[in-house]
Design an enzyme around this catalytic site. Structure first.
Site, short mmCIF file in Angstrom:
data_model
loop_
_atom_site.label_atom_id
_atom_site.label_comp_id
_atom_site.label_asym_id
_atom_site.label_seq_id
_atom_site.Cartn_x
_atom_site.Cartn_y
_atom_site.Cartn_z
N TYR A 1 0.84 -1.21 0.00
CA TYR A 1 0.00 0.00 0.00
C TYR A 1 0.87 1.25 0.00
CZ TYR A 1 -3.72 3.28 1.43
OH TYR A 1 -4.61 4.33 1.49
N LYS B 1 1.04 4.11 -2.92
CA LYS B 1 0.65 5.50 -2.72
C LYS B 1 1.82 6.46 -2.98
CE LYS B 1 -3.76 5.06 -1.79
NZ LYS B 1 -4.78 5.58 -2.72
P1 NAI Z 1 -13.52 3.19 0.84
O1 NAI Z 1 -13.22 1.74 0.87
O2 NAI Z 1 -14.83 3.64 1.39
O3 NAI Z 1 -13.40 3.76 -0.65
C1 NAI Z 1 -12.72 3.14 -1.69
C2 NAI Z 1 -13.68 3.07 -2.86
O4 NAI Z 1 -12.98 2.64 -4.03
C3 NAI Z 1 -14.81 2.06 -2.60
O5 NAI Z 1 -16.06 2.65 -2.89
C4 NAI Z 1 -14.47 0.93 -3.56
O6 NAI Z 1 -15.61 0.21 -4.00
C5 NAI Z 1 -13.80 1.70 -4.70
N1 NAI Z 1 -12.97 0.84 -5.54
C6 NAI Z 1 -12.00 -0.02 -5.13
N2 NAI Z 1 -11.49 -0.67 -6.18
C7 NAI Z 1 -12.15 -0.22 -7.28
C8 NAI Z 1 -12.07 -0.53 -8.66
N3 NAI Z 1 -11.23 -1.44 -9.13
N4 NAI Z 1 -12.90 0.13 -9.51
C9 NAI Z 1 -13.77 1.06 -9.06
N5 NAI Z 1 -13.90 1.38 -7.76
C10 NAI Z 1 -13.09 0.75 -6.89
O7 NAI Z 1 -12.34 3.89 1.62
P2 NAI Z 1 -11.84 5.41 1.66
O8 NAI Z 1 -11.09 5.53 2.89
O9 NAI Z 1 -12.94 6.35 1.38
O10 NAI Z 1 -10.80 5.43 0.46
C11 NAI Z 1 -10.79 6.39 -0.59
C12 NAI Z 1 -9.37 6.67 -1.00
O11 NAI Z 1 -8.70 7.32 0.08
C13 NAI Z 1 -8.55 5.42 -1.32
O12 NAI Z 1 -7.72 5.69 -2.44
C14 NAI Z 1 -7.70 5.25 -0.07
O13 NAI Z 1 -6.52 4.55 -0.33
C15 NAI Z 1 -7.46 6.69 0.30
N6 NAI Z 1 -7.04 6.92 1.68
C16 NAI Z 1 -7.86 6.59 2.72
C17 NAI Z 1 -7.44 6.84 4.03
C18 NAI Z 1 -8.28 6.51 5.22
O14 NAI Z 1 -7.77 6.62 6.35
N7 NAI Z 1 -9.53 6.15 5.07
C19 NAI Z 1 -6.13 7.43 4.29
C20 NAI Z 1 -5.37 7.74 3.13
C21 NAI Z 1 -5.82 7.50 1.88
#
Ligand code: NAI
Length: 254
Positions: A159, A163
């Site tokens: 991861y 990133k």
């Molecule tokens: P989340 O799991 O709610 O959101 C991720 C979304 O991406 C989900 O809706 C999922 O269905 C979608 N997704 C995953 N693979 C996919 C694909 N192949 N095609 C289309 N959609 C896909 O989690 P969150 O936290 O909202 O994550 C959003 C972004 O923020 C991610 O890139 C994550 O790595 C990043 N992030 C999150 C942090 C946290 O603490 N929650 C911290 C730093 C970064």
């Protein structure tokens, strides 16, 4: 504020967490949204909430896996035929973890790289191409990276590697697309309460450690990341490109 009035905005992974919060924030500022993800029902829930709040159809749903080239190409065709252009692209879809290297299967390593990095490349290739043709005044791509892209995690090497690559890819893309006046930036959230972190945050030791390490002493909220994404993708950030905006409550600072 109506910073996104008459702007066409695509958000990937918009069915939950940071993506859904960003969709709501941008809709409240006048955006026309294309919500992209794999889970149509989740996207429809977000779109229905936005459309009933706004009293007008401003959020549209398109189901696609952003790691599959053919699906991303079809998505670009759909946007070109139905909206004519794209102004703002928010590459938010991502996946976490992967586990430590010594016990990490190659398939899992590749899944994490493909979802977090290859997806950004594919979206930039097909949708960035569409953006270069537009004469819109605010053209902007925002890639959602992570605090982990700055600070390597011993337990999540795939991861944090992915990133870090997103942050670097952002800078390369900023250089490539600058002649077309397309700005490209990333944001790096720290720990934010979303479905991705839900299980980890249930462990009091883990959440207390985050509170200790964060200057502001707490986990972040998706709405706080959404507001930062709104700023950096809007014309308020018209002289900002190739940068990464940390939204980590001060974790990296001291
Ligand atoms: P989340 O799991 O709610 O959101 C991720 C979304 O991406 C989900 O809706 C999922 O269905 C979608 N997704 C995953 N693979 C996919 C694909 N192949 N095609 C289309 N959609 C896909 O989690 P969150 O936290 O909202 O994550 C959003 C972004 O923020 C991610 O890139 C994550 O790595 C990043 N992030 C999150 C942090 C946290 O603490 N929650 C911290 C730093 C970064």
């Amino acid at each position: 504020m109506n910073r996104f009035q008459e702007q066409i905005v695509l958000i990937s992974g918009a069915g939950s967490g940071i993506g859904a919060a960003t969709a709501k924030q941008l809709a409240s500022e006048g955006a026309t949204l294309i919500l992209v993800g794999r889970r149509k029902e989740k996207l429809e829930e977000v779109a229905e909430e936005i459309n009933s709040e706004m009293n007008v159809e401003s959020a549209y749903v398109y189901s696609a896996d952003v790691t599959i080239e053919e699906e991303v190409e079809l998505l670009a065709n759909y946007i070109e035929s139905n909206f004519g252009r794209l102004d703002v692209l928010i590459n938010n879809a991502g996946t976490s973890s992967g586990g430590p290297i010594l016990s990490l299967e190659k398939e899992e390593w590749e899944r994490v790289q493909t979802t977090n990095v290859t997806s950004v490349y594919l979206m930039a290739k097909y949708l960035g191409a569409l953006m270069t043709q537009s004469d819109s005044l605010n053209k902007s791509i925002v890639n959602v990276a992570s605090l982990s892209g700055h600070k390597a995690g011993a337990k999540i090497p795939s991861y944090s590697t992915a990133k870090a690559a997103v942050i670097h890819l952002t800078k390369s893309l900023a250089g490539e697309l600058a002649p077309y006046q397309v700005r490209v930036n990333s944001v790096s959230p720290g720990f934010v309460e979303t479905p991705m972190t839900e299980d980890g945050l249930k462990n009091p030791k883990f959440s207390q450690a985050i509170e200790r390490h964060t200057l502001l002493g707490r986990v972040g909220r998706p709405e706080e990341v959404a507001k930062a994404i709104a700023f950096i993708s809007s014309s308020d950030a018209s002289y900002i490109t190739g940068t990464d905006l940390l939204i980590d409550g001060g974790w990296l600072t001291v």
